[in-house]
Motif scaffolding. Structure first.
Motif, PDB file in Angstrom:
ATOM      1  N   PRO A 417      25.130  -5.566  25.109  1.00 41.20           N
ATOM      2  CA  PRO A 417      25.295  -6.906  25.087  1.00 41.20           C
ATOM      3  C   PRO A 417      23.832  -7.618  25.604  1.00 41.20           C
ATOM      4  CG  PRO A 417      26.673  -5.730  26.837  1.00 41.20           C
ATOM      5  CD  PRO A 417      25.682  -4.730  26.045  1.00 41.20           C
ATOM      6  N   VAL A 418      23.766  -9.182  24.860  1.00 38.86           N
ATOM      7  CA  VAL A 418      22.842  -9.755  25.377  1.00 38.86           C
ATOM      8  C   VAL A 418      23.201 -11.098  25.934  1.00 38.86           C
ATOM      9  CG1 VAL A 418      20.917 -11.131  24.428  1.00 38.86           C
ATOM     10  CG2 VAL A 418      21.305  -8.764  23.324  1.00 38.86           C
ATOM     11  N   ALA A 419      23.902 -11.811  24.859  1.00 42.99           N
ATOM     12  CA  ALA A 419      24.514 -12.855  25.475  1.00 42.99           C
ATOM     13  C   ALA A 419      25.646 -12.821  26.523  1.00 42.99           C
ATOM     14  CB  ALA A 419      25.145 -13.849  24.262  1.00 42.99           C
ATOM     15  N   GLY A 420      26.193 -11.602  26.326  1.00 39.25           N
ATOM     16  CA  GLY A 420      27.169 -11.111  27.439  1.00 39.25           C
ATOM     17  C   GLY A 420      26.827 -10.626  28.507  1.00 39.25           C
ATOM     18  N   LEU A 421      25.697  -9.930  28.780  1.00 41.41           N
ATOM     19  CA  LEU A 421      25.220  -9.206  29.965  1.00 41.41           C
ATOM     20  C   LEU A 421      25.312 -10.196  31.246  1.00 41.41           C
ATOM     21  CD1 LEU A 421      24.357  -6.341  30.405  1.00 41.41           C
ATOM     22  CD2 LEU A 421      22.045  -7.151  30.621  1.00 41.41           C
ATOM     23  N   GLY A 422      25.840  -9.321  32.156  1.00 41.29           N
ATOM     24  CA  GLY A 422      25.656 -10.056  33.422  1.00 41.29           C
ATOM     25  C   GLY A 422      26.726 -11.394  33.558  1.00 41.29           C
ATOM     26  N   ARG A 423      27.700 -11.272  32.679  1.00 43.36           N
ATOM     27  CA  ARG A 423      29.104 -12.308  33.031  1.00 43.36           C
ATOM     28  C   ARG A 423      30.111 -11.735  32.764  1.00 43.36           C
ATOM     29  NH1 ARG A 423      24.429 -14.246  29.609  1.00 43.36           N
ATOM     30  NH2 ARG A 423      23.973 -16.280  30.121  1.00 43.36           N
ATOM     31  N   PRO A 424      31.229 -12.402  33.183  1.00 43.67           N
ATOM     32  CA  PRO A 424      32.561 -11.715  33.044  1.00 43.67           C
ATOM     33  C   PRO A 424      32.713 -11.474  31.703  1.00 43.67           C
ATOM     34  CG  PRO A 424      32.581 -13.680  34.527  1.00 43.67           C
ATOM     35  CD  PRO A 424      31.287 -13.596  33.750  1.00 43.67           C
ATOM     36  N   ALA A 425      33.592 -10.368  31.372  1.00 39.62           N
ATOM     37  CA  ALA A 425      33.768  -9.880  30.019  1.00 39.62           C
ATOM     38  C   ALA A 425      34.740 -10.828  29.343  1.00 39.62           C
ATOM     39  CB  ALA A 425      34.721  -8.496  30.067  1.00 39.62           C
ATOM     40  N   ARG A 426      34.275 -11.081  28.085  1.00 39.38           N
ATOM     41  CA  ARG A 426      35.036 -12.167  27.286  1.00 39.38           C
ATOM     42  C   ARG A 426      35.071 -11.538  25.705  1.00 39.38           C
ATOM     43  NH1 ARG A 426      34.071 -17.693  28.411  1.00 39.38           N
ATOM     44  NH2 ARG A 426      35.748 -18.109  26.720  1.00 39.38           N
ATOM     45  N   PRO A 427      36.241 -10.574  25.556  1.00 37.44           N
ATOM     46  CA  PRO A 427      36.356  -9.895  24.413  1.00 37.44           C
ATOM     47  C   PRO A 427      36.687 -10.847  23.304  1.00 37.44           C
ATOM     48  CG  PRO A 427      37.473  -8.708  26.120  1.00 37.44           C
ATOM     49  CD  PRO A 427      37.183 -10.012  26.709  1.00 37.44           C
ATOM     50  N   GLU A 428      37.282 -11.931  23.635  1.00 40.07           N
ATOM     51  CA  GLU A 428      37.711 -12.994  22.460  1.00 40.07           C
ATOM     52  C   GLU A 428      36.414 -13.573  21.674  1.00 40.07           C
ATOM     53  OE1 GLU A 428      37.773 -15.541  26.355  1.00 40.07           O
ATOM     54  OE2 GLU A 428      38.205 -13.218  25.683  1.00 40.07           O
ATOM     55  N   ILE A 429      35.408 -13.596  22.539  1.00 37.64           N
ATOM     56  CA  ILE A 429      34.073 -14.122  21.962  1.00 37.64           C
ATOM     57  C   ILE A 429      33.463 -12.976  20.904  1.00 37.64           C
ATOM     58  CG2 ILE A 429      31.671 -14.753  22.273  1.00 37.64           C
ATOM     59  CD1 ILE A 429      32.533 -15.956  24.977  1.00 37.64           C
ATOM     60  N   ASP A 430      33.618 -11.689  21.390  1.00 40.82           N
ATOM     61  CA  ASP A 430      33.237 -10.659  20.448  1.00 40.82           C
ATOM     62  C   ASP A 430      34.116 -10.581  19.160  1.00 40.82           C
ATOM     63  OD1 ASP A 430      31.456 -10.032  22.342  1.00 40.82           O
ATOM     64  OD2 ASP A 430      32.257  -8.160  22.984  1.00 40.82           O
ATOM     65  N   VAL A 431      35.269 -10.752  19.075  1.00 36.58           N
ATOM     66  CA  VAL A 431      36.462 -10.766  18.058  1.00 36.58           C
ATOM     67  C   VAL A 431      36.084 -12.049  17.381  1.00 36.58           C
ATOM     68  CG1 VAL A 431      38.599 -11.030  17.286  1.00 36.58           C
ATOM     69  CG2 VAL A 431      38.025  -9.411  19.483  1.00 36.58           C
ATOM     70  N   ALA A 432      35.652 -13.204  17.943  1.00 31.40           N
ATOM     71  CA  ALA A 432      35.287 -14.237  16.937  1.00 31.40           C
ATOM     72  C   ALA A 432      34.278 -14.292  16.314  1.00 31.40           C
ATOM     73  CB  ALA A 432      35.353 -15.529  17.834  1.00 31.40           C
ATOM     74  N   SER A 433      33.185 -13.596  17.049  1.00 27.25           N
ATOM     75  CA  SER A 433      31.707 -13.566  16.418  1.00 27.25           C
ATOM     76  C   SER A 433      31.970 -12.443  15.249  1.00 27.25           C
ATOM     77  CB  SER A 433      30.714 -12.775  17.184  1.00 27.25           C
ATOM     78  OG  SER A 433      30.299 -13.703  18.389  1.00 27.25           O
ATOM     79  N   LEU A 434      32.621 -11.394  15.430  1.00 26.86           N
ATOM     80  CA  LEU A 434      32.895 -10.616  14.208  1.00 26.86           C
ATOM     81  C   LEU A 434      33.710 -10.965  13.093  1.00 26.86           C
ATOM     82  CD1 LEU A 434      32.295  -7.610  13.216  1.00 26.86           C
ATOM     83  CD2 LEU A 434      34.516  -7.015  14.293  1.00 26.86           C
ATOM     84  N   ALA A 435      34.499 -11.925  13.467  1.00 29.35           N
ATOM     85  CA  ALA A 435      34.937 -12.757  12.307  1.00 29.35           C
ATOM     86  C   ALA A 435      34.394 -13.452  11.678  1.00 29.35           C
ATOM     87  CB  ALA A 435      36.210 -13.382  12.920  1.00 29.35           C
ATOM     88  N   SER A 436      33.356 -14.371  12.270  1.00 30.11           N
ATOM     89  CA  SER A 436      32.493 -15.079  11.724  1.00 30.11           C
ATOM     90  C   SER A 436      31.521 -14.344  10.824  1.00 30.11           C
ATOM     91  CB  SER A 436      31.689 -15.922  12.844  1.00 30.11           C
ATOM     92  OG  SER A 436      30.570 -16.568  12.408  1.00 30.11           O
TER      93      SER A 436
END
Length: 460
Positions: A417-436
């Motif tokens: 993680p870069v944008a997600g490190l040190g923050r609550p896990a947000r799997p939906e953002i990862d899924v949206a990024s992969l879809a993008s």
């Protein structure tokens, strides 16, 4: 409510976009002392001494209190609450710590620019430095700079301003812009004829611009002026630089190596709003060549998180635990992490460098670089599995794009993680990024046109 105090130039206050009517000289002195000691209690006797510049009249106490009242009324008129901004204390007065003073902002941005330059992130260093220098509208404390209460701080801030301008020249040199460096360095030598560093910077800039004789002339003229007007000799640093110019030392046109906790930093391979990713190697080891986005080479990468991220309270709270979790994960499409630490204003992660650098064709928009359907399918499957591994450790990568995908052989790799490190896990953002990413790659395949599809069909 945002309240800004100014001492870099005319002393003043702003409430949001409204200028506070401060009043005459004595009231500006009052405000100036409070801003100089923002967040601290200033004894009334000390304020009175400053307001009358060392010669208060017998009636000073009553008049002084009326000045405080006027300043508070002016703040009220601008939309603030005067008594909450100029606070009565048992022994005097203070200006509340939430008032942002331009001198403090200047120093903070200057120090951040220095750190960014040390890390080789020239674009970020330039942004921070430009923000710092934009705070200046004139000499510190303006017409009060020579008065006893302001003199020491005015001299200190002037010195920092000169240092900031010198840093600007250094950034231009590091960024291979000797012409811009020459202009500012020459201004500095004219304003500070006996100061050593501007002359050394000017010599370096002239040398990098191919003007070797001019660089030596700067050293000669500086030596003559020091001897004739001050009875001094140039510094050992300048003498050494002069010798290196005479010897055409190749290090004069190379960036100096930067070290961070036993690692030598190379180029910035990728920069995002959250972090800069550097090529790196251990200081005690040789390294093999591994291509990056801009031709850099490394066997390791160092992720340097920006101050905005590194000083966020949530990031500070979660960083160590998240980094340990990430370091324990093993997946072919997750670059291994080896070390991590945080300092004020910056946090670092050391990771293995994928062997083949950035998957550059995916980051380009031209149709010729469009990947095949098989490649797209493999990317999505591998990265989806890697993200599932992160999610199983209660981590999420955070937003990413095709330009954030690296290659290890023919396998896609994520550093995060870069944008997600040190923050609550947000799997939906990862899924949206992969879809993008999938949409982006499919779009490039379609843009490639029939020829690309025919080629794909022929391969099958």
């Amino acid at each position: 409510m945002k309240i800004d105090g100014s001492v870099l130039g005319r002393i003043g206050l702003r409430v949001e976009d409204r200028v506070v009517s401060v009043g005459g000289h004595r009231q500006r002195r009052l405000l100036g002392v409070l801003l100089l000691r923002a967040g601290q209690t200033v004894p009334s006797a000390e304020l009175i001494e400053a307001v009358w510049n060392g010669t208060p009249p017998p009636s000073a106490d009553n008049t002084f209190r009326s000045y405080v009242a006027r300043l508070r009324r002016s703040l009220d008129a601008a939309g603030a609450t005067g008594t909450e901004v100029v606070v009565t204390e048992p022994s005097g007065y203070s200006i509340c710590g939430s008032v942002e003073v331009d001198s403090a902002r200047f120093e903070h941005q200057l120090e951040t620019a220095r750190r960014r330059l040390e890390l080789g992130d020239l674009a970020a260093a330039r942004r921070n430095l430009d923000d710092a220098l934009s705070s200046w509208t004139g000499p510190p404390f303006a017409e009060f700079a020579v008065e006893e209460w302001a003199r020491v701080e005015a001299v200190r801030l002037d010195e920092l301003h000169t240092a900031a301008r010198e840093l600007s020249v250094q950034i231009d040199l590091e960024d291979n812009q000797p012409e811009a460096a020459i202009v500012e360095a020459r201004r500095l030598t004219e304003h500070h004829p006996f100061r050593d560093r501007p002359h050394r910077l000017l010599m370096s800039a002239l040398y990098r611009d191919g003007r070797h004789a001019d660089a030596l002339r700067v050293a000669r003229d500086h030596r003559r002026r020091l001897r004739d007007e001050a009875g001094l000799e140039p510094s050992p640093e300048l003498v050494d630089l002069e010798q290196r110019v005479l010897q055409h030392d190749p290090s004069l046109v190379r960036r100096a190596s930067r070290h961070v906790r036993g690692h030598v930093l190379g180029d910035v391979l990728r920069s995002t709003p959250d972090a800069a990713i550097h090529s790196a190697r251990r200081a005690s080891e040789s390294h093999r060549e591994i291509p990056g986005e801009d031709g850099g080479a490394a066997e390791l990468m160092l992720i340097a998180f920006t101050e905005r991220v590194a000083d966020d309270p949530e990031f500070i709270r979660c960083f160590d635990l998240d980094a340990r979790r990430r370091s324990s994960l093993r997946h072919p499409s997750l670059a291994p992490w080896h070390d991590s630490w945080r300092e004020p204003g910056v946090a670092y992660v050391v990771a293995s460098a994928p062997t083949d650098g950035l998957l550059n064709p995916l980051a380009r928009s031209d149709a010729q670089s469009a990947p095949s359907l098989d490649v797209i399918q493999r990317i999505v499957v591998d990265l989806g599995d890697a993200l599932s591994t992160l999610h199983g450790a209660d981590l999420s990568h955070g937003e990413f794009h095709a330009a954030d995908i690296w290659l290890d052989g023919d396998r896609p790799v994520l550093l995060g993680p870069v944008a997600g490190l040190g923050r609550p896990a947000r799997p939906e953002i990862d899924v949206a990024s992969l879809a993008s990413v999938l949409v982006s790659l499919n779009g490039r395949l379609l843009d490639a046109g029939p020829a690309s599809n025919d080629t794909e069909a022929a391969k099958r």
